[in-house]
Design a protein around this motif. Structure first.
Motif, PDB file in Angstrom:
ATOM      1  N   SER A   4      21.556 -40.502   5.591  1.00 34.98           N
ATOM      2  CA  SER A   4      22.129 -40.788   6.913  1.00 34.98           C
ATOM      3  C   SER A   4      21.852 -42.217   7.376  1.00 34.98           C
ATOM      4  O   SER A   4      22.517 -42.716   8.285  1.00 34.98           O
ATOM      5  CB  SER A   4      21.576 -39.806   7.951  1.00 34.98           C
ATOM      6  OG  SER A   4      20.171 -39.956   8.082  1.00 34.98           O
ATOM      7  N   ARG A   5      20.885 -42.875   6.751  1.00 37.19           N
ATOM      8  CA  ARG A   5      20.552 -44.251   7.142  1.00 37.19           C
ATOM      9  C   ARG A   5      21.420 -45.287   6.443  1.00 37.19           C
ATOM     10  O   ARG A   5      21.506 -46.429   6.904  1.00 37.19           O
ATOM     11  CB  ARG A   5      19.076 -44.561   6.809  1.00 37.19           C
ATOM     12  CG  ARG A   5      18.064 -43.689   7.501  1.00 37.19           C
ATOM     13  CD  ARG A   5      16.656 -44.208   7.237  1.00 37.19           C
ATOM     14  NE  ARG A   5      16.433 -45.475   7.935  1.00 37.19           N
ATOM     15  CZ  ARG A   5      15.521 -46.379   7.567  1.00 37.19           C
ATOM     16  NH1 ARG A   5      14.778 -46.170   6.481  1.00 37.19           N
ATOM     17  NH2 ARG A   5      15.361 -47.490   8.269  1.00 37.19           N
ATOM     18  N   ILE A   6      22.058 -44.910   5.346  1.00 39.00           N
ATOM     19  CA  ILE A   6      22.765 -45.915   4.538  1.00 39.00           C
ATOM     20  C   ILE A   6      24.290 -45.790   4.578  1.00 39.00           C
ATOM     21  O   ILE A   6      24.993 -46.638   4.054  1.00 39.00           O
ATOM     22  CB  ILE A   6      22.287 -45.881   3.066  1.00 39.00           C
ATOM     23  CG1 ILE A   6      22.522 -44.507   2.435  1.00 39.00           C
ATOM     24  CG2 ILE A   6      20.812 -46.267   2.985  1.00 39.00           C
ATOM     25  CD1 ILE A   6      22.178 -44.439   0.951  1.00 39.00           C
ATOM     26  N   PRO A  32      12.028 -36.405   7.852  1.00 38.61           N
ATOM     27  CA  PRO A  32      12.182 -37.830   7.551  1.00 38.61           C
ATOM     28  C   PRO A  32      13.006 -38.564   8.606  1.00 38.61           C
ATOM     29  O   PRO A  32      12.984 -39.792   8.669  1.00 38.61           O
ATOM     30  CB  PRO A  32      12.888 -37.856   6.203  1.00 38.61           C
ATOM     31  CG  PRO A  32      13.183 -36.469   5.831  1.00 38.61           C
ATOM     32  CD  PRO A  32      12.593 -35.538   6.817  1.00 38.61           C
ATOM     33  N   SER A  33      13.727 -37.810   9.434  1.00 42.29           N
ATOM     34  CA  SER A  33      14.569 -38.431  10.462  1.00 42.29           C
ATOM     35  C   SER A  33      13.865 -38.540  11.819  1.00 42.29           C
ATOM     36  O   SER A  33      14.444 -39.040  12.778  1.00 42.29           O
ATOM     37  CB  SER A  33      15.863 -37.625  10.641  1.00 42.29           C
ATOM     38  OG  SER A  33      15.567 -36.317  11.110  1.00 42.29           O
ATOM     39  N   LEU A  85      11.511 -46.221   3.610  1.00 44.96           N
ATOM     40  CA  LEU A  85      12.595 -45.382   3.100  1.00 44.96           C
ATOM     41  C   LEU A  85      13.141 -44.426   4.154  1.00 44.96           C
ATOM     42  O   LEU A  85      14.353 -44.256   4.285  1.00 44.96           O
ATOM     43  CB  LEU A  85      12.107 -44.600   1.877  1.00 44.96           C
ATOM     44  CG  LEU A  85      13.176 -43.872   1.064  1.00 44.96           C
ATOM     45  CD1 LEU A  85      14.232 -44.847   0.534  1.00 44.96           C
ATOM     46  CD2 LEU A  85      12.531 -43.115  -0.097  1.00 44.96           C
ATOM     47  N   PHE A  86      12.255 -43.787   4.902  1.00 48.40           N
ATOM     48  CA  PHE A  86      12.676 -42.806   5.904  1.00 48.40           C
ATOM     49  C   PHE A  86      12.734 -43.440   7.297  1.00 48.40           C
ATOM     50  O   PHE A  86      12.008 -44.390   7.587  1.00 48.40           O
ATOM     51  CB  PHE A  86      11.691 -41.639   5.960  1.00 48.40           C
ATOM     52  CG  PHE A  86      11.592 -40.820   4.705  1.00 48.40           C
ATOM     53  CD1 PHE A  86      12.603 -40.816   3.750  1.00 48.40           C
ATOM     54  CD2 PHE A  86      10.476 -40.028   4.480  1.00 48.40           C
ATOM     55  CE1 PHE A  86      12.504 -40.055   2.602  1.00 48.40           C
ATOM     56  CE2 PHE A  86      10.361 -39.254   3.333  1.00 48.40           C
ATOM     57  CZ  PHE A  86      11.379 -39.265   2.393  1.00 48.40           C
ATOM     58  N   SER A  87      13.529 -42.839   8.160  1.00 46.01           N
ATOM     59  CA  SER A  87      13.520 -43.239   9.573  1.00 46.01           C
ATOM     60  C   SER A  87      12.122 -43.064  10.149  1.00 46.01           C
ATOM     61  O   SER A  87      11.651 -43.889  10.938  1.00 46.01           O
ATOM     62  CB  SER A  87      14.509 -42.390  10.377  1.00 46.01           C
ATOM     63  OG  SER A  87      15.836 -42.656   9.992  1.00 46.01           O
ATOM     64  N   ASP A 124      21.735 -48.189   9.103  1.00 45.70           N
ATOM     65  CA  ASP A 124      20.666 -48.247  10.098  1.00 45.70           C
ATOM     66  C   ASP A 124      20.205 -49.701  10.259  1.00 45.70           C
ATOM     67  O   ASP A 124      19.734 -50.316   9.290  1.00 45.70           O
ATOM     68  CB  ASP A 124      19.504 -47.365   9.620  1.00 45.70           C
ATOM     69  CG  ASP A 124      18.355 -47.285  10.622  1.00 45.70           C
ATOM     70  OD1 ASP A 124      18.326 -48.095  11.575  1.00 45.70           O
ATOM     71  OD2 ASP A 124      17.479 -46.417  10.431  1.00 45.70           O
ATOM     72  N   PRO A 125      20.344 -50.276  11.461  1.00 42.58           N
ATOM     73  CA  PRO A 125      19.969 -51.686  11.646  1.00 42.58           C
ATOM     74  C   PRO A 125      18.485 -51.969  11.466  1.00 42.58           C
ATOM     75  O   PRO A 125      18.100 -53.134  11.326  1.00 42.58           O
ATOM     76  CB  PRO A 125      20.425 -51.984  13.082  1.00 42.58           C
ATOM     77  CG  PRO A 125      20.524 -50.653  13.750  1.00 42.58           C
ATOM     78  CD  PRO A 125      20.914 -49.683  12.683  1.00 42.58           C
TER      79      PRO A 125
END
Length: 317
Positions: free
Chosen positions: A201-203, A161-162, A262-264, A213-214
């Motif tokens: 890791s995004r939030i 997902p990253s 939702l995912f990178s 995550d911008p």
């Protein structure tokens, strides 16, 4: 079809779209098991009436099967002795609904013993999962064989997902799949649920400059932060892949354009002109998405590599 592992980029993977003597056929079971499609459909429908998460589970299971050792039902095998099977690898621990394939296999065996592979049943079940969720239908080419090898260590080959777009493209191209296939198949994320660990890791603590995550819409990030605790103690915490997570539609692509992927790996589809154009195309037309998804599903599910027709989907003959 949530992607939840790291790809071993240094490995050389050999996948082949079936051809020649191993070619799949639409009428493969026409004489030996003519009712196989309806038997599998009934099993999926019966399970879905009791559990609305079944379609997403079956679609993801098929994807995870095809991306490791080809579409050979190796994901269905149980661990045995010192060998830890694919289903017990970290990215597959959240796979479920294996019983649906078991039930379908039992019915198929009662009708046509020793004829239909577990790999074909899984491919048919994934198609039915899409159709019964409001998505398109297609004729599934058949004739896959079941594999005899299943290793948890090989689940590192699954996309994460990253992943950024370059990593995704490499992963898909190793399996003979194009950028068009990548975007279309990512649309399978219109179904299902993800645990917080796949996007945590995004939030929070995204990098030295940004806490969030911008590429994520601030209000979307805020809603996810309210769902996911700072620690990962709430193992079952998470959210749906898109707002209409039990309906197969093009909402996933609309969400990406709104910076609500939702995912990178989802949001990364906007990072190249080619993939961004496809996201925009699919977001504006469900018909265009359906057509592309069907084509890419047939292509992906035609990656073959098995050797036998298992009597029991969980163990080799």
């Amino acid at each position: 079809m949530a992607f939840v592992a790291a790809l071993c980029l240094s490995s050389v993977l050999v996948f082949s779209i079936s051809s020649g003597a191993d070619a799949l056929s639409l009428n493969y079971y026409e004489k030996t098991c003519p009712d196989v499609d309806s038997i599998v459909t009934n099993a999926v429908n019966h399970a879905m009436m009791k559990d609305k998460t079944v379609p997403a589970a079956l679609l993801r299971m098929h994807f995870h099967d095809c991306f490791i050792r080809a579409c050979d039902a190796s994901v269905l095998l149980n661990s045995k002795g010192n060998n830890k099977a694919e289903k017990d690898g970290p990215p597959n621990m959240s796979l479920h609904a294996f019983y649906v394939i078991d039930n379908a296999k039992k019915e198929v065996e009662a009708s046509c013993p020793g004829v239909v592979s577990c790999a074909d049943i899984l491919a048919l079940a994934a198609r039915d999962a899409v159709v019964l969720s409001g998505g398109p239908t297609w004729d599934v080419p058949k004739g896959r064989k079941d594999g005899r090898t299943s290793r948890a260590s090989e689940t590192t080959r699954l996309p994460s997902p990253s992943f950024n777009i370059a990593q995704l493209q490499q992963s898909f191209s190793q399996r003979g799949l194009s950028l068009d296939d990548l975007v279309a198949l990512s649309g399978g994320h219109t179904l299902g649920f993800s645990h917080c660990s796949s996007f945590q890791s995004r939030i929070r603590n995204f990098n030295a400059t940004h806490d969030i995550d911008p590429s994520m819409h601030p209000s979307f990030a805020a809603s996810l932060r309210s769902i996911c605790p700072k620690s990962n103690r709430a193992k079952n915490a998470g959210t749906t892949m898109d707002p209409s997570s039990t309906t197969f539609d093009n909402t996933y692509f609309k969400s990406i354009l709104q910076k609500r992927g939702l995912f990178s790996s989802d949001q990364s589809l906007l990072s190249t002109p080619k993939t961004k154009d496809l996201v925009t195309k699919f977001a504006s037309s469900k018909a265009n998405f359906n057509k592309a998804f069907v084509s890419s599903m047939i292509k992906m599910s035609s990656i073959t590599g098995g050797q036998e027709v298992r009597k029991d989907c969980r163990v080799v003959n």
